[in-house]
Design a protein around this motif. Sequence first.
Motif, PDB file in Angstrom:
ATOM      1  N   TYR A 151       0.564  -1.237   0.191  1.00  0.00           N
ATOM      2  CA  TYR A 151       0.218  -0.346   0.072  1.00  0.00           C
ATOM      3  C   TYR A 151       0.251   1.324   0.300  1.00  0.00           C
ATOM      4  O   TYR A 151       1.930   1.265   0.673  1.00  0.00           O
ATOM      5  CB  TYR A 151      -0.799   0.151   1.208  1.00  0.00           C
TER       6      TYR A 151
ATOM      7  N   ASN B 107      -3.904   4.806   1.540  1.00  0.00           N
ATOM      8  CA  ASN B 107      -4.181   3.502   0.979  1.00  0.00           C
ATOM      9  C   ASN B 107      -4.256   2.954  -0.708  1.00  0.00           C
ATOM     10  O   ASN B 107      -5.861   2.374  -0.983  1.00  0.00           O
ATOM     11  CB  ASN B 107      -5.675   2.464   1.504  1.00  0.00           C
TER      12      ASN B 107
ATOM     13  N   GLU C 253     -11.082   2.160  -2.515  1.00  0.00           N
ATOM     14  CA  GLU C 253     -10.766   1.732  -1.465  1.00  0.00           C
ATOM     15  C   GLU C 253      -9.382   2.507  -1.070  1.00  0.00           C
ATOM     16  O   GLU C 253      -9.760   2.847   0.606  1.00  0.00           O
ATOM     17  CB  GLU C 253     -10.235   0.508  -0.851  1.00  0.00           C
TER      18      GLU C 253
ATOM     19  N   PRO D  20      -3.181  -1.585   4.496  1.00  0.00           N
ATOM     20  CA  PRO D  20      -3.945  -0.773   4.676  1.00  0.00           C
ATOM     21  C   PRO D  20      -3.682   0.003   6.631  1.00  0.00           C
ATOM     22  O   PRO D  20      -3.763  -0.443   6.894  1.00  0.00           O
ATOM     23  CB  PRO D  20      -5.142  -0.705   3.972  1.00  0.00           C
TER      24      PRO D  20
ATOM     25  N   GLU E 193     -11.061   7.588   5.860  1.00  0.00           N
ATOM     26  CA  GLU E 193     -12.207   8.159   5.088  1.00  0.00           C
ATOM     27  C   GLU E 193     -11.921   9.222   4.906  1.00  0.00           C
ATOM     28  O   GLU E 193     -10.960  10.144   4.830  1.00  0.00           O
ATOM     29  CB  GLU E 193     -13.646   8.430   6.253  1.00  0.00           C
TER      30      GLU E 193
END
Length: 183
Positions: free
Chosen positions: A45, A70, A102, A148, A153
């Motif tokens: 990642y 991520n 993602e 990750p 968010e």
Amino acid sequence: MKISADFTQIPDEYGKFAPAEHKTDGYPTTSFPFYIDRMNPSVRYLHWEFVDDDAIPVCGHQWIHWAVANVPVEALMFDFNDSHALQIPADFSKNLPSLIPEAVQGANSSLGKIAGQTNPLVTRRYNGPQPPDKTHDYKLCVYGTAEPLEGFEEGFYLNQLRNAVFRTDVVIDYGEIYLSSRA
């Protein structure tokens, strides 16, 4: 990890002098391309920050232009026959949500009290250099991890990314590059 670009001064289309088609609400929002080479094979990642410390004398704080967390390496294209094994293409920031859902992008300084923007296409994406006083130097730092980062968010703040990478031992590779942009 080695971070590089085909330029040392950010081309106009990615900054202050971008044409209208490369701007959103007057802000340059087409991200520039860069390369990641000599990466530890354990990295799965990628995470990065693009910041302007030369903004401190101008506005009193570092200006955050882009934060990303991520990005799975396997979602990016490798070309082992190319001199650059991994490329983050131009306009990656705008395309990231549909290409790699993602992965998430953090808030930049256009969200702050100085700029006061509210459009997430400006505040939660790449926000290109617009130095007001002189040529500024910008730092792009890329961090590589095996897993990750948890709890991220869309719209996260840069301090969250830094806390995750600097207060733990999750980073297994790191690289940075300095690029300039004209006033």
